[in-house]
Write a protein that holds these residues in place. Structure first.
Motif, PDB file in Angstrom:
ATOM      1  N   THR A  89      40.959  35.218  44.301  1.00 20.98           N
ATOM      2  CA  THR A  89      41.571  36.139  43.336  1.00 20.98           C
ATOM      3  C   THR A  89      41.019  36.038  41.994  1.00 20.98           C
ATOM      4  N   ILE A  90      40.572  37.288  41.658  1.00 20.80           N
ATOM      5  CA  ILE A  90      39.968  37.597  40.256  1.00 20.80           C
ATOM      6  C   ILE A  90      40.969  38.296  39.330  1.00 20.80           C
ATOM      7  N   THR A  91      41.426  38.110  38.089  1.00 19.85           N
ATOM      8  CA  THR A  91      42.095  38.749  37.411  1.00 19.85           C
ATOM      9  C   THR A  91      41.800  39.034  36.121  1.00 19.85           C
ATOM     10  N   PHE A  92      41.695  40.242  36.126  1.00 19.51           N
ATOM     11  CA  PHE A  92      41.040  41.028  34.677  1.00 19.51           C
ATOM     12  C   PHE A  92      42.290  41.363  33.754  1.00 19.51           C
ATOM     13  N   VAL A  93      42.244  40.750  32.725  1.00 16.48           N
ATOM     14  CA  VAL A  93      43.311  40.832  31.691  1.00 16.48           C
ATOM     15  C   VAL A  93      42.833  41.493  30.298  1.00 16.48           C
ATOM     16  N   GLY A  94      43.726  42.541  30.012  1.00 14.50           N
ATOM     17  CA  GLY A  94      43.252  43.205  28.802  1.00 14.50           C
ATOM     18  C   GLY A  94      43.307  44.856  28.854  1.00 14.50           C
ATOM     19  N   ASP A  95      42.108  45.699  28.613  1.00 17.76           N
ATOM     20  CA  ASP A  95      41.787  46.821  28.479  1.00 17.76           C
ATOM     21  C   ASP A  95      41.457  47.159  30.237  1.00 17.76           C
ATOM     22  N   GLY A  96      42.520  47.764  31.046  1.00 18.42           N
ATOM     23  CA  GLY A  96      41.938  47.768  32.244  1.00 18.42           C
ATOM     24  C   GLY A  96      41.504  49.351  32.527  1.00 18.42           C
ATOM     25  N   ARG A  97      41.376  50.173  31.389  1.00 17.59           N
ATOM     26  CA  ARG A  97      40.513  51.332  31.605  1.00 17.59           C
ATOM     27  C   ARG A  97      39.022  51.485  31.581  1.00 17.59           C
ATOM     28  N   ASN A  98      38.607  50.074  30.912  1.00 17.45           N
ATOM     29  CA  ASN A  98      37.050  50.043  30.631  1.00 17.45           C
ATOM     30  C   ASN A  98      36.338  50.044  31.884  1.00 17.45           C
ATOM     31  N   ASN A  99      34.758  50.027  31.716  1.00 15.32           N
ATOM     32  CA  ASN A  99      33.947  49.932  32.965  1.00 15.32           C
ATOM     33  C   ASN A  99      33.985  48.749  33.627  1.00 15.32           C
ATOM     34  N   VAL A 100      34.129  47.673  32.830  1.00 18.46           N
ATOM     35  CA  VAL A 100      33.973  46.540  33.596  1.00 18.46           C
ATOM     36  C   VAL A 100      35.670  46.308  34.571  1.00 18.46           C
ATOM     37  N   ALA A 101      36.451  46.649  34.109  1.00 17.66           N
ATOM     38  CA  ALA A 101      37.587  46.643  34.913  1.00 17.66           C
ATOM     39  C   ALA A 101      37.594  47.624  36.051  1.00 17.66           C
ATOM     40  N   HIS A 102      37.147  49.000  36.041  1.00 12.54           N
ATOM     41  CA  HIS A 102      36.995  49.729  36.981  1.00 12.54           C
ATOM     42  C   HIS A 102      35.638  49.084  37.972  1.00 12.54           C
ATOM     43  N   SER A 103      34.760  48.700  37.611  1.00 14.81           N
ATOM     44  CA  SER A 103      33.833  48.246  38.322  1.00 14.81           C
ATOM     45  C   SER A 103      34.333  47.107  39.031  1.00 14.81           C
ATOM     46  N   LEU A 104      35.191  45.914  38.420  1.00 15.70           N
ATOM     47  CA  LEU A 104      35.568  44.882  39.031  1.00 15.70           C
ATOM     48  C   LEU A 104      36.679  45.092  40.407  1.00 15.70           C
ATOM     49  N   LEU A 105      37.465  46.247  39.970  1.00 15.24           N
ATOM     50  CA  LEU A 105      38.483  46.740  40.986  1.00 15.24           C
ATOM     51  C   LEU A 105      37.870  46.964  42.278  1.00 15.24           C
ATOM     52  N   VAL A 106      36.711  47.937  42.139  1.00 15.54           N
ATOM     53  CA  VAL A 106      36.245  48.740  43.336  1.00 15.54           C
ATOM     54  C   VAL A 106      35.323  47.437  43.832  1.00 15.54           C
ATOM     55  N   THR A 107      34.409  46.893  43.139  1.00 14.37           N
ATOM     56  CA  THR A 107      33.475  45.914  43.863  1.00 14.37           C
ATOM     57  C   THR A 107      34.030  44.834  44.315  1.00 14.37           C
TER      58      THR A 107
END
Length: 323
Positions: A147-165
């Motif tokens: 489980t990988i949790t991204f914290v912060g601005d979820g609209r940015n390219n890293v959050a988008h890429s992380l969710l899909v990848t």
């Protein structure tokens, strides 16, 4: 050009090859898969890790590198992207593009007739994902089911890429962000559709306890991206309660959880942005505290090094002679 243009097998081949090439490099085994090749780096946005990773990876593979920033060429201003792509395609063996528009990197790929690598756009950051999932695999032996949790601005390219990848690779991904900064609905739909097939469990939430529980890796990024400097105070007010500090890390319930950051990080007052944050808000760090950033849980510099190893694998497979 973005993660979903590849299959799960494609991504895993690159991650596994990067792991192998990293081991070979540590033992001094040369990897000259691109001798005599020439690649162009078109960078419209500043970069430390991405530019260095592409340059060093290509050079280690035997290729020559030409760096072209936005002042060196007339991409889209005096010359169309199509015309530029056709010219460069006749001179180079591959192009890396880092800039704002996803349509630009896709047009370069369409018209150049050579490999084109997305080194970052406002929408996606695929080369970062290769490094991230290699780092997770190095620490846990696998990324599947983690489980990988991204914290912060979820609209940015890293959050988008992380969710899909993550959905593609069978990892569980949580996006912990205020409601106004959660991933685009189109990206969420894409990820959830993929997760239905892969078995990944995805969660997008503003609730810290819900988002953090069970995290194996906690990931954050700067709160103010390039071009958003005017939103500094607004972003701080929105995200201050989502700072990655030890209290938040402990909410994972996992003493072995690692910390990730794609860098640069505002974790102290050693930078101009860090000093400004201290002057305006009285804080010594923004998206992450210095103690978490420097803790044994932090794998940010392994992650940064892995940019080079994974980009080396990407270049070798798509533009080199790998046997």
């Amino acid at each position: 050009m973005k993660e979903v243009d590849f299959s799960k097998d494609d991504l895993e081949v690159l991650i596994d090859l990067a792991d192998d090439l990293k081991t070979k490099e540590k033992h001094g085994i040369p990897q000259r898969f691109m001798s005599g090749k020439h690649i162009a780096l078109i960078f419209e946005k500043q970069s430390t890790r991405t530019r260095s990773a592409f340059t060093v990876a290509a050079t280690k593979l035997g290729a020559n590198v030409e760096y072209l920033n936005k002042n060196d060429i007339q991409l889209g201003s005096k010359e169309s992207v199509e015309d530029t792509a056709k010219v460069l395609g006749r001179m180079f063996d591959g192009i890396a593009y880092r800039g704002s528009e996803q349509s630009t990197v896709e047009a370069l790929g369409e018209y150049s007739d050579i490999p084109v690598w997305n080194a970052l756009t406002d929408d996606w950051h695929p080369t970062q994902m290769l490094a991230d999932f290699l780092t997770i695999k190095e620490n846990f032996g696998t990324y599947e089911g983690k489980t990988i949790t991204f914290v912060g601005d979820g609209r940015n390219n890293v959050a988008h890429s992380l969710l899909v990848t993550g959905a593609m690779l069978g990892a569980n991904v949580h996006i912990l962000a205020p409601e106004s900064l959660q991933p685009a609905l189109s990206v969420q739909k894409m990820a959830y559709d993929i997760a239905e097939q892969s078995g990944s469990k995805l969660l997008v939430t503003a609730d810290k306890a819900e988002g953090m529980y069970g995290s194996d890796a906690v990931y954050t990024d700067v709160w103010v991206s390039m071009g958003e400097e005017d939103a500094f105070e607004e972003r701080f007010n929105l995200l201050s309660e989502y700072q990655v500090n030890q209290e938040l890390m402990d909410m994972s319930g996992n003493p072995d959880a690692i910390f990730l950051h794609c860098l640069p990080a505002i974790h102290d007052t050693a930078t101009d942005v860090g000093k400004l944050a201290y002057e305006k808000f009285g804080v010594n760090g923004m998206e992450v505290t210095d103690d978490v950033f420097r803790s044994p849980a932090s794998k940010v510099f392994d992650q940064a090094e892995n940019r080079m190893h994974t980009i080396k694998a990407l270049l070798a497979v798509t533009c080199g002679n790998v046997h």
